[in-house]
Write an enzyme that holds these catalytic residues in place. Structure first.
Site, PDB file in Angstrom:
ATOM      1  N   GLY A 166      23.841  -9.554 -21.081  1.00  0.00           N
ATOM      2  CA  GLY A 166      23.810  -8.331 -20.299  1.00  0.00           C
ATOM      3  C   GLY A 166      23.585  -8.568 -18.815  1.00  0.00           C
ATOM      4  O   GLY A 166      22.947  -9.540 -18.415  1.00  0.00           O
TER       5      GLY A 166
ATOM      6  N   HIS B  25      26.633  -5.535 -22.280  1.00  0.00           N
ATOM      7  CA  HIS B  25      26.323  -4.322 -21.534  1.00  0.00           C
ATOM      8  C   HIS B  25      26.008  -4.597 -20.065  1.00  0.00           C
ATOM      9  O   HIS B  25      25.381  -5.589 -19.712  1.00  0.00           O
ATOM     10  CB  HIS B  25      25.141  -3.593 -22.179  1.00  0.00           C
ATOM     11  CG  HIS B  25      23.890  -4.424 -22.247  1.00  0.00           C
ATOM     12  ND1 HIS B  25      22.957  -4.463 -21.251  1.00  0.00           N
ATOM     13  CD2 HIS B  25      23.434  -5.264 -23.212  1.00  0.00           C
ATOM     14  CE1 HIS B  25      21.963  -5.268 -21.576  1.00  0.00           C
ATOM     15  NE2 HIS B  25      22.239  -5.774 -22.766  1.00  0.00           N
ATOM     16  N   ASP B  26      26.481  -3.711 -19.214  1.00  0.00           N
ATOM     17  CA  ASP B  26      26.151  -3.700 -17.776  1.00  0.00           C
ATOM     18  C   ASP B  26      26.699  -4.896 -17.011  1.00  0.00           C
ATOM     19  O   ASP B  26      26.255  -5.167 -15.887  1.00  0.00           O
ATOM     20  CB  ASP B  26      24.637  -3.589 -17.568  1.00  0.00           C
ATOM     21  CG  ASP B  26      24.052  -2.378 -18.256  1.00  0.00           C
ATOM     22  OD1 ASP B  26      24.352  -1.256 -17.835  1.00  0.00           O
ATOM     23  OD2 ASP B  26      23.297  -2.557 -19.244  1.00  0.00           O
TER      24      ASP B  26
END
Length: 270
Positions: A143, A125-126
């Site tokens: 992340g 994520h991200d």
């Protein structure tokens, strides 16, 4: 909306609401979710899952058992829609996983163009990835990792969350990347140690021998100079102002606020 020229195998499931562009191929046993956008010429070979609010760029090819656009694996994940954007002409091999972003950090995972993701690589994520990057087999990005253009990560390497990997850096196989890696740097080992410059990559990119020697001189002054790395970097800025590659390294170092920098010394034992 499905373009008339798209080829959807009768054993594939494309949910209502998905946008499927011209000349897209969706092979058998693929599942395309209702918020997915597949740009023109995308190919899903078979057994591919593309889910979430995910956009796949033109000409990207995704191989069997990849799961693209799954929910963030963050413990802070919420049910709010977040997004994954993948650029054009990427190759995503077997078993690769890419997650959408988290609401707390902007809600976007972003991947650029012309990237190669070998089997079972993971983009969490991200993350923010540039273009012309290679993630070899089983590379794991935690992340919020940033990987700049033309970086190469060797098989089984793992990158700590919030770490930055600079343009055209090279990370050796099975390395543990706990700190930022400068542009053109080469990192190896567990814990990862900066072991010089990616001279092979620089040569392939068209750097001349004098240009490489200039960057090497700057590298030595940054990491072997009398002060700390940031002090040394700023001290040489004026003298190396004509070298775009050196200035890129100096700017990368100056922007390093959240994490320490990988160096030839940090992480060495004994």
């Amino acid at each position: 909306m499905i373009a008339a020229s798209a080829k959807i195998h009768p054993l594939a499931l494309v949910e209502e609401g998905a946008v499927v562009g011209e000349n897209v191929t969706v092979g058998p046993f693929c599942h395309v979710g209702p918020k997915v956008v597949l740009a023109d010429d995308v190919v899903l070979l078979s057994h591919v899952v593309v889910t979430g609010r995910t956009t796949v760029g033109k000409g990207t090819r995704i191989f069997p058992n990849a799961v693209i656009g799954g929910d963030s694996q963050s413990v802070h994940h919420s049910a709010v829609d977040t997004e994954l954007r993948i650029g054009a002409n990427c190759t995503i091999r077997e078993g690769v996983t890419m997650n959408t972003g988290t609401r707390e950090h902007g809600g976007l995972t972003e991947v650029g163009d012309n990237n190669l993701f070998l089997a079972y690589a993971h983009v969490a994520h991200d993350c923010r990835l540039g273009s012309h990057i290679i993630l070899s087999n089983n590379v794991m990005l935690a992340g919020h990792v940033t990987v700049e253009d033309r970086a190469i990560l060797g098989g089984g390497s793992a990158v700590h969350q919030f770490t930055r990997i600079g343009r055209q850096a090279f990370v050796g196989g099975l390395s543990a990347v706990s700190y930022d890696v400068i542009p053109y740097g080469m990192l190896n080992g567990n814990p990862g140690v900066l072991s010089g410059l990616n001279v092979v990559g620089m040569t392939r990119a068209g750097f001349s021998k004098p240009e490489i020697h200039e960057v090497r001189r700057a590298y030595l002054e940054i990491f072997e100079g009398p002060g700390n790395v940031r002090t040394n970097a700023e001290a040489i800025r004026e003298r190396f102002a004509e070298s775009k590659a050196v200035v890129e390294i100096l700017d990368f170092i100056a922007a390093a606020k959240d994490r320490a920098l990988s160096s030839p010394h940090r992480g060495k034992k004994g």
